[in-house]
Structures are given as structure tokens and as C-alpha cells.
Design a protein around this motif. Structure first.
Motif, PDB file in Angstrom:
ATOM      1  N   THR A 278       0.840  -1.174   0.016  1.00  0.00           N
ATOM      2  CA  THR A 278       0.155  -0.002   0.058  1.00  0.00           C
ATOM      3  C   THR A 278       0.726   1.316  -0.175  1.00  0.00           C
ATOM      4  O   THR A 278       0.535   2.239  -0.741  1.00  0.00           O
ATOM      5  CB  THR A 278      -0.905  -0.086   1.150  1.00  0.00           C
ATOM      6  N   LEU A 279       1.950   1.480   0.774  1.00  0.00           N
ATOM      7  CA  LEU A 279       2.812   2.356   0.924  1.00  0.00           C
ATOM      8  C   LEU A 279       3.573   2.416  -0.473  1.00  0.00           C
ATOM      9  O   LEU A 279       3.694   3.731  -1.033  1.00  0.00           O
ATOM     10  CB  LEU A 279       3.879   2.333   2.067  1.00  0.00           C
ATOM     11  N   LYS A 280       3.989   1.426  -1.148  1.00  0.00           N
ATOM     12  CA  LYS A 280       4.411   1.410  -2.443  1.00  0.00           C
ATOM     13  C   LYS A 280       3.482   2.072  -3.514  1.00  0.00           C
ATOM     14  O   LYS A 280       4.007   3.121  -4.319  1.00  0.00           O
ATOM     15  CB  LYS A 280       4.935   0.167  -2.953  1.00  0.00           C
ATOM     16  N   ASP A 281       2.439   1.619  -3.261  1.00  0.00           N
ATOM     17  CA  ASP A 281       1.154   2.233  -4.371  1.00  0.00           C
ATOM     18  C   ASP A 281       1.148   3.728  -4.196  1.00  0.00           C
ATOM     19  O   ASP A 281       0.652   4.286  -5.081  1.00  0.00           O
ATOM     20  CB  ASP A 281      -0.069   1.391  -4.118  1.00  0.00           C
ATOM     21  N   ASN A 282       1.284   4.053  -2.829  1.00  0.00           N
ATOM     22  CA  ASN A 282       1.111   5.405  -2.643  1.00  0.00           C
ATOM     23  C   ASN A 282       2.345   6.407  -2.842  1.00  0.00           C
ATOM     24  O   ASN A 282       2.383   7.410  -2.827  1.00  0.00           O
ATOM     25  CB  ASN A 282       0.943   5.682  -0.856  1.00  0.00           C
ATOM     26  N   GLY A 283       3.308   5.699  -3.423  1.00  0.00           N
ATOM     27  CA  GLY A 283       4.531   6.478  -3.460  1.00  0.00           C
ATOM     28  C   GLY A 283       5.463   6.885  -2.408  1.00  0.00           C
ATOM     29  O   GLY A 283       6.369   7.951  -2.559  1.00  0.00           O
ATOM     30  N   THR A 284       5.266   6.268  -1.356  1.00  0.00           N
ATOM     31  CA  THR A 284       5.843   6.774  -0.224  1.00  0.00           C
ATOM     32  C   THR A 284       7.041   5.949   0.154  1.00  0.00           C
ATOM     33  O   THR A 284       7.755   6.116   1.109  1.00  0.00           O
ATOM     34  CB  THR A 284       4.906   6.618   0.967  1.00  0.00           C
ATOM     35  N   LEU A 285       7.415   4.909  -0.574  1.00  0.00           N
ATOM     36  CA  LEU A 285       8.614   4.151  -0.455  1.00  0.00           C
ATOM     37  C   LEU A 285       9.649   4.278  -1.784  1.00  0.00           C
ATOM     38  O   LEU A 285       9.194   4.593  -2.636  1.00  0.00           O
ATOM     39  CB  LEU A 285       8.416   2.694  -0.286  1.00  0.00           C
ATOM     40  N   TYR A 286      10.850   4.114  -1.338  1.00  0.00           N
ATOM     41  CA  TYR A 286      11.848   4.291  -2.219  1.00  0.00           C
ATOM     42  C   TYR A 286      13.001   3.336  -2.033  1.00  0.00           C
ATOM     43  O   TYR A 286      13.111   2.951  -0.916  1.00  0.00           O
ATOM     44  CB  TYR A 286      12.562   5.633  -2.786  1.00  0.00           C
ATOM     45  N   GLU A 287      13.694   3.034  -3.106  1.00  0.00           N
ATOM     46  CA  GLU A 287      14.869   2.038  -2.752  1.00  0.00           C
ATOM     47  C   GLU A 287      16.392   2.597  -2.613  1.00  0.00           C
ATOM     48  O   GLU A 287      16.371   3.786  -3.518  1.00  0.00           O
ATOM     49  CB  GLU A 287      15.052   0.998  -4.071  1.00  0.00           C
ATOM     50  N   LYS A 288      17.055   2.347  -1.696  1.00  0.00           N
ATOM     51  CA  LYS A 288      18.318   2.812  -1.694  1.00  0.00           C
ATOM     52  C   LYS A 288      19.394   1.877  -0.927  1.00  0.00           C
ATOM     53  O   LYS A 288      18.914   1.333  -0.138  1.00  0.00           O
ATOM     54  CB  LYS A 288      18.425   4.350  -0.833  1.00  0.00           C
ATOM     55  N   ASP A 289      20.508   1.541  -1.491  1.00  0.00           N
ATOM     56  CA  ASP A 289      21.445   0.659  -1.076  1.00  0.00           C
ATOM     57  C   ASP A 289      20.760  -0.685  -0.906  1.00  0.00           C
ATOM     58  O   ASP A 289      21.286  -1.379  -0.042  1.00  0.00           O
ATOM     59  CB  ASP A 289      22.136   1.293   0.321  1.00  0.00           C
ATOM     60  N   GLY A 290      20.065  -0.873  -1.874  1.00  0.00           N
ATOM     61  CA  GLY A 290      19.356  -2.350  -1.592  1.00  0.00           C
ATOM     62  C   GLY A 290      18.171  -2.382  -0.825  1.00  0.00           C
ATOM     63  O   GLY A 290      17.631  -3.692  -0.581  1.00  0.00           O
ATOM     64  N   ALA A 291      17.940  -1.623  -0.037  1.00  0.00           N
ATOM     65  CA  ALA A 291      16.814  -1.585   1.052  1.00  0.00           C
ATOM     66  C   ALA A 291      15.734  -0.641   0.518  1.00  0.00           C
ATOM     67  O   ALA A 291      15.724   0.094  -0.408  1.00  0.00           O
ATOM     68  CB  ALA A 291      17.365  -0.955   2.424  1.00  0.00           C
ATOM     69  N   LEU A 292      14.382  -0.940   1.330  1.00  0.00           N
ATOM     70  CA  LEU A 292      13.444  -0.319   1.032  1.00  0.00           C
ATOM     71  C   LEU A 292      13.083   0.879   2.091  1.00  0.00           C
ATOM     72  O   LEU A 292      12.924   0.505   3.282  1.00  0.00           O
ATOM     73  CB  LEU A 292      12.334  -1.090   0.820  1.00  0.00           C
ATOM     74  N   TRP A 293      13.018   2.080   1.842  1.00  0.00           N
ATOM     75  CA  TRP A 293      12.812   3.366   2.742  1.00  0.00           C
ATOM     76  C   TRP A 293      11.582   3.939   2.764  1.00  0.00           C
ATOM     77  O   TRP A 293      11.153   4.081   1.678  1.00  0.00           O
ATOM     78  CB  TRP A 293      13.993   4.161   2.416  1.00  0.00           C
ATOM     79  N   PHE A 294      11.036   4.218   3.835  1.00  0.00           N
ATOM     80  CA  PHE A 294       9.682   4.943   3.916  1.00  0.00           C
ATOM     81  C   PHE A 294       9.940   6.475   4.204  1.00  0.00           C
ATOM     82  O   PHE A 294      11.073   7.031   4.889  1.00  0.00           O
ATOM     83  CB  PHE A 294       9.025   4.536   5.148  1.00  0.00           C
ATOM     84  N   LYS A 295       9.616   7.251   3.359  1.00  0.00           N
ATOM     85  CA  LYS A 295       9.918   8.850   3.501  1.00  0.00           C
ATOM     86  C   LYS A 295       9.114   9.460   4.322  1.00  0.00           C
ATOM     87  O   LYS A 295       8.318  10.355   4.466  1.00  0.00           O
ATOM     88  CB  LYS A 295       9.507   9.312   2.048  1.00  0.00           C
ATOM     89  N   THR A 296       9.475   9.204   5.451  1.00  0.00           N
ATOM     90  CA  THR A 296       8.933   9.860   6.981  1.00  0.00           C
ATOM     91  C   THR A 296       9.383  11.097   7.164  1.00  0.00           C
ATOM     92  O   THR A 296       8.446  11.828   7.911  1.00  0.00           O
ATOM     93  CB  THR A 296       9.160   8.844   8.182  1.00  0.00           C
ATOM     94  N   THR A 297      10.153  11.455   6.438  1.00  0.00           N
ATOM     95  CA  THR A 297      10.743  13.090   6.503  1.00  0.00           C
ATOM     96  C   THR A 297       9.182  13.873   5.715  1.00  0.00           C
ATOM     97  O   THR A 297       9.241  15.071   6.226  1.00  0.00           O
ATOM     98  CB  THR A 297      11.696  13.309   5.798  1.00  0.00           C
ATOM     99  N   ASP A 298       8.609  13.397   4.845  1.00  0.00           N
ATOM    100  CA  ASP A 298       7.535  14.078   4.354  1.00  0.00           C
ATOM    101  C   ASP A 298       6.307  14.245   5.357  1.00  0.00           C
ATOM    102  O   ASP A 298       5.466  15.105   5.086  1.00  0.00           O
ATOM    103  CB  ASP A 298       7.022  13.093   2.937  1.00  0.00           C
ATOM    104  N   TYR A 299       6.538  13.605   6.484  1.00  0.00           N
ATOM    105  CA  TYR A 299       5.320  13.793   7.416  1.00  0.00           C
ATOM    106  C   TYR A 299       5.896  14.130   8.907  1.00  0.00           C
ATOM    107  O   TYR A 299       5.176  14.008   9.606  1.00  0.00           O
ATOM    108  CB  TYR A 299       4.707  12.379   7.686  1.00  0.00           C
ATOM    109  N   GLY A 300       7.071  15.029   8.844  1.00  0.00           N
ATOM    110  CA  GLY A 300       7.519  15.698   9.874  1.00  0.00           C
ATOM    111  C   GLY A 300       8.536  14.500  10.595  1.00  0.00           C
ATOM    112  O   GLY A 300       9.185  15.378  11.824  1.00  0.00           O
TER     113      GLY A 300
END
Length: 313
Positions: free
Chosen positions: A216-238
Motif C-alpha cells: 500500500t505504501l509502495k502504491d502511494n509512492g511513499t517508499l523508495y529504494e536505496k542501497d538495496g533496502a526499501l525506505w519510507f519517506k517519513t520526513t515528508d510527514y515530519g
């Protein structure tokens, strides 16, 4: 001596009655204690237990429908370390001589669980020490500059799983888990703290709830890949920095479980959700709120209270 109070206005009485009426049937979920089932409770857990129990009782007395919940962290690396620790002590009880990992669980309760495992299953899980230790990396021991305790315990877990197989490793795993959870329930019961629900983290894994939340988070565009891991862009939410949800080895982090767990809390239809954390979890609030918002939940329903630590001398 009689003390006369001024009469309350009809308007205030009406307002108070209305507030009580609004509370009738409002469902509140309070999660507290939730100590990892890797060992007995300590006094710090007792402080959080007292706070959560009193808050639950007060809300219940005020007219809310309160559910007290304990989140059992029965999945992940720490529980695998517990299972490996129990198995190694079991092998010792069966007469095998092995060095115990510096990063294993060393409490006397591990010996007790291992002894009960042997009493119930005999030598069913017995393996020769040489098979267990063959080609393991060097452990980090006191007085030595070599070795890596993290790599060593991970290798021991992998070897345990390989030699035992999935079914037998699960039996050893559950022996440790069930014994410690039973001990925790007994301690809390004697402290007059009781829970309506014991929620299993493992159920999130087995039901696919974590995979669903991550998708669901992927579909929302809030996850991204970096160094082989999957990151959640929590900085967009404070949040102060982005957080990993899937490690580079494909294993979900504890945060991924927390995301799925809080999403599941909302889906259960509670009107208010309260978490009670220790003071070392201050950083969790921003990231949990980020996940609730990203998954379309209502953050106004969510509250966290922090219990400060105390030092005993």
C-alpha cells in the motif's frame, strides 16, 4: 460544618450529561507493557504496567469501552536468538560441550526452558557439537580483538535452522516463547494487571498484513529504494529522517511490523488508540504517525503517552 455549594446551571448539567452520553460505547484500545518475550519482566515494565492499568480503569469509569492489549513481539531476530540460545542449552543438557555465544541469552531461565524441552522431547533435537560448530565465524569474546558477535549469532541461528529443519526449530522457538509469555502473564496477574487481548506480531507476518501494508505504501509512492533496502519517506510527514522498512537482505524491520500493527488497529474500528511507551521510544511517535497518515488513517484518533524511567539505588 456544612459547606454550601452554588447550584450548577441546567446548561452545565446538560453539557455533562451529553459528554457522558458521547462516551457510551466509544471504543478505546490501550496498548501497554508489550515487553519482548525474551526474558522476565523487570521493575521498569512494572512502572509502565501500573500507568497503563490505571489509565485504562479511569477511562472505563468515565464510560469508555476499553480494550487492554499486549503486543507480543514473537517474530524477528531477537526471538530467533532466544530459540538458538534454548537449543544450545538443550544440547548441553544432552551432554554436548559447546561454547555459548557472547550475544546469546544467558539467564538461568534459559536452562529451565531447555531442561523442560529435554523432559518433553528427549533427545529428538540432539545434534553433535561438531556439526553445530563447523565453519562458524569467530565469536567476539572478552580479551580478544577478533571476532564479530553479531555475525556469529546470526550464523548460529542459520545453523540451528538448517540442522533442525523448519518444524523442529519452530518447536524449540515456541518452547521459549510460551514459557516466557506464561511467566509474564503470571507476574502481571499477581500485579493485578490483566489484558483482554494478547496480539501476536507473528500473526502479522503469517496473515500477510506486513506485505499488504508495504504494498500500500509502495502504491502511494511513499517508499523508495536505496542501497538495496526499501525506505519510507517519513520526513515528508515530519520525521527527522527516513526509515528502513525492508532491509537489503529482504527481511522486514520492526518498523514494518509497527506499520502493519497500527494499520490493523485502525481497521478494527476503535474510536481512540492509545500507546504507552517507555521514554526511549520518543522517536517512534513521528514515524508511527507518518505511517498512519500515509495509509489513510486518522491521526486524531491516535495518542502516545511516555513513561519516564526511574533509577533504583
Amino acid at each position: 460544618l456544612m459547606i454550601r455549594r452554588p447550584p450548577r446551571s441546567t446548561r452545565k448539567e446538560s453539557s455533562a450529561a451529553s459528554d457522558v452520553y458521547k462516551r457510551q460505547g466509544q471504543k478505546v484500545l490501550i496498548e501497554f507493557v508489550s515487553a519482548n518475550p525474551t526474558g522476565p519482566l523487570h521493575v521498569g515494565h512494572g512502572r509502565g504496567a501500573a500507568y497503563g492499568s490505571v489509565l485504562s480503569d479511569l477511562l472505563e469509569a468515565a464510560g469508555f469501552d476499553v480494550t487492554r492489549e499486549y503486543y507480543v513481539n514473537d517474530a524477528g531476530r531477537q526471538m530467533n536468538i532466544l530459540a538458538a540460545s534454548v537449543w544450545l542449552r538443550y544440547l548441553e543438557a544432552c551432554g554436548e560441550n559447546l561454547p555459548f555465544p557472547s550475544n546469546g541469552y544467558k539467564g538461568e531461565y534459559i536452562h529451565d526452558i531447555a531442561a523442560e524441552l529435554k523432559n518433553v522431547h528427549g533427545t529428538k533435537f540432539l545434534q553433535a557439537a561438531v556439526s553445530v560448530l563447523e565453519n562458524l565465524p569467530e565469536d567476539e569474546v572478552e580479551g580478544s580483538e577478533n571476532g564479530d558477535k553479531e555475525k556469529y549469532i546470526d550464523a548460529v541461528i542459520e545453523r540451528s535452522q538448517a540442522l533442525l529443519g523448519a518444524e523442529d526449530f519452530r518447536t524449540v522457538f515456541d518452547a521459549g516463547l510460551n514459557s516466557i509469555v506464561a511467566d509474564i502473564k503470571q507476574d502481571l496477574g499477581e500485579f493485578q494487571v490483566n489484558f483482554q487481548n494478547w496480539f501476536s506480531e507473528r500473526s502479522l507476518v503469517e496473515s500477510g498484513a506486513i506485505d499488504h501494508a508495504v504494498k500500500t505504501l509502495k502504491d502511494n509512492g511513499t517508499l523508495y529504494e536505496k542501497d538495496g533496502a526499501l525506505w519510507f519517506k517519513t520526513t515528508d510527514y515530519g520525521d527527522d529522517k527516513d526509515r528502513v522498512v525492508i532491509r537489503d537482505n529482504g527481511v522486514a524491520t520492526y518498523f514494518a511490523s509497527d506499520i502493519a500493527y497500527h494499520h490493523q488497529k485502525l481497521e478494527r474500528g476503535f474510536d481512540r488508540i492509545i500507546d504507552i511507551f517507555g521514554a526511549d521510544h520518543h522517536g517512534y511517535e513521528a514515524r508511527v504517525r507518518a505511517s498512519i497518515k500515509a495509509l489513510g488513517g486518522d491521526n486524531d484518533k491516535f495518542e502516545i503517552f511516555f513513561v519516564q524511567f526511574a533509577n533504583l539505588f
